[in-house]
Design a protein around this motif. Structure first.
Motif, PDB file in Angstrom:
ATOM      1  N   THR A   1       0.853  -1.186   0.000  1.00  0.00           N
ATOM      2  CA  THR A   1       0.000   0.000   0.000  1.00  0.00           C
ATOM      3  C   THR A   1       0.889   1.235   0.000  1.00  0.00           C
ATOM      4  O   THR A   1       1.695   1.435   0.906  1.00  0.00           O
ATOM      5  CB  THR A   1      -0.936   0.020   1.230  1.00  0.00           C
ATOM      6  OG1 THR A   1      -1.709  -1.181   1.228  1.00  0.00           O
ATOM      7  CG2 THR A   1      -1.853   1.222   1.192  1.00  0.00           C
ATOM      8  N   LEU A   2       0.748   2.049  -1.039  1.00  0.00           N
ATOM      9  CA  LEU A   2       1.562   3.252  -1.197  1.00  0.00           C
ATOM     10  C   LEU A   2       1.070   4.351  -0.259  1.00  0.00           C
ATOM     11  O   LEU A   2      -0.057   4.298   0.240  1.00  0.00           O
ATOM     12  CB  LEU A   2       1.494   3.722  -2.650  1.00  0.00           C
ATOM     13  CG  LEU A   2       1.979   2.718  -3.685  1.00  0.00           C
ATOM     14  CD1 LEU A   2       1.754   3.251  -5.093  1.00  0.00           C
ATOM     15  CD2 LEU A   2       3.440   2.386  -3.472  1.00  0.00           C
ATOM     16  N   PRO A   3       1.901   5.372   0.008  1.00  0.00           N
ATOM     17  CA  PRO A   3       1.480   6.479   0.882  1.00  0.00           C
ATOM     18  C   PRO A   3       0.187   7.149   0.414  1.00  0.00           C
ATOM     19  O   PRO A   3      -0.563   7.680   1.233  1.00  0.00           O
ATOM     20  CB  PRO A   3       2.661   7.456   0.815  1.00  0.00           C
ATOM     21  CG  PRO A   3       3.837   6.595   0.494  1.00  0.00           C
ATOM     22  CD  PRO A   3       3.300   5.503  -0.392  1.00  0.00           C
ATOM     23  N   SER A   4      -0.103   7.086  -0.875  1.00  0.00           N
ATOM     24  CA  SER A   4      -1.337   7.685  -1.397  1.00  0.00           C
ATOM     25  C   SER A   4      -2.558   6.825  -1.096  1.00  0.00           C
ATOM     26  O   SER A   4      -3.685   7.234  -1.360  1.00  0.00           O
ATOM     27  CB  SER A   4      -1.218   7.880  -2.911  1.00  0.00           C
ATOM     28  OG  SER A   4      -1.114   6.612  -3.552  1.00  0.00           O
TER      29      SER A   4
ATOM     30  N   LEU B   1      12.903  -4.419   2.960  1.00  0.00           N
ATOM     31  CA  LEU B   1      12.479  -4.565   1.567  1.00  0.00           C
ATOM     32  C   LEU B   1      11.228  -3.746   1.234  1.00  0.00           C
ATOM     33  O   LEU B   1      11.141  -3.162   0.159  1.00  0.00           O
ATOM     34  CB  LEU B   1      12.228  -6.035   1.256  1.00  0.00           C
ATOM     35  CG  LEU B   1      11.863  -6.342  -0.183  1.00  0.00           C
ATOM     36  CD1 LEU B   1      13.011  -5.942  -1.108  1.00  0.00           C
ATOM     37  CD2 LEU B   1      11.548  -7.814  -0.354  1.00  0.00           C
ATOM     38  N   GLU B   2      10.263  -3.685   2.127  1.00  0.00           N
ATOM     39  CA  GLU B   2       9.044  -2.949   1.835  1.00  0.00           C
ATOM     40  C   GLU B   2       9.326  -1.485   1.526  1.00  0.00           C
ATOM     41  O   GLU B   2       8.772  -0.911   0.585  1.00  0.00           O
ATOM     42  CB  GLU B   2       8.035  -3.056   2.981  1.00  0.00           C
ATOM     43  CG  GLU B   2       6.692  -2.481   2.627  1.00  0.00           C
ATOM     44  CD  GLU B   2       5.623  -2.816   3.641  1.00  0.00           C
ATOM     45  OE1 GLU B   2       4.695  -2.003   3.769  1.00  0.00           O
ATOM     46  OE2 GLU B   2       5.690  -3.881   4.277  1.00  0.00           O
ATOM     47  N   GLY B   3      10.243  -0.865   2.250  1.00  0.00           N
ATOM     48  CA  GLY B   3      10.631   0.515   1.958  1.00  0.00           C
ATOM     49  C   GLY B   3      11.296   0.646   0.604  1.00  0.00           C
ATOM     50  O   GLY B   3      11.054   1.595  -0.133  1.00  0.00           O
ATOM     51  N   ARG B   4      12.105  -0.319   0.240  1.00  0.00           N
ATOM     52  CA  ARG B   4      12.776  -0.279  -1.062  1.00  0.00           C
ATOM     53  C   ARG B   4      11.794  -0.529  -2.210  1.00  0.00           C
ATOM     54  O   ARG B   4      11.954   0.013  -3.291  1.00  0.00           O
ATOM     55  CB  ARG B   4      13.910  -1.303  -1.094  1.00  0.00           C
ATOM     56  CG  ARG B   4      15.012  -0.911  -0.111  1.00  0.00           C
ATOM     57  CD  ARG B   4      16.131  -1.888  -0.094  1.00  0.00           C
ATOM     58  NE  ARG B   4      16.940  -1.726  -1.301  1.00  0.00           N
ATOM     59  CZ  ARG B   4      17.986  -2.464  -1.575  1.00  0.00           C
ATOM     60  NH1 ARG B   4      18.352  -3.423  -0.766  1.00  0.00           N
ATOM     61  NH2 ARG B   4      18.670  -2.272  -2.685  1.00  0.00           N
TER      62      ARG B   4
END
Length: 87
Positions: free
Chosen positions: A23-26, A79-82
């Motif tokens: 889930t992206l920040p948007s 990994l999720e941040g990357r």
């Protein structure tokens, strides 16, 4: 991710194809298709050269959008941040 980390050998490189829901920040759902290129520092020079030489071929054959290079199983923790675009 822990299951993947448990399967990675200590002294041998691997390619892992991964499709991971994120889930992206948007708020939008994204499912990136990436190639994890696992190259531990403890593997021998011959294996390093073999895997490095085939990395682009693997990328093109699998049609992944991104290659993420890791050298320890612990790198999977971030990994999720990357996947979200951070390096």
């Amino acid at each position: 991710m822990q299951d993947i980390a448990d399967e990675l050998p200590d002294h041998s490189p691997r390619y892992v194809l991964l499709s991971y829901p994120l889930t992206l920040p948007s708020g939008r759902l994204s499912v990136p298709y990436v190639l994890l290129y696992y190259l531990p520092v403890t593997c021998n020079a011959e294996s390093r050269m073999l895997y490095a030489g085939a990395k682009e071929l693997m990328r093109n054959t699998a049609e992944v959008g991104k290659i993420i290079e890791i050298d320890t199983a612990e790198d999977l923790d971030e990994l999720e941040g990357r996947l979200g675009g951070e390096q």
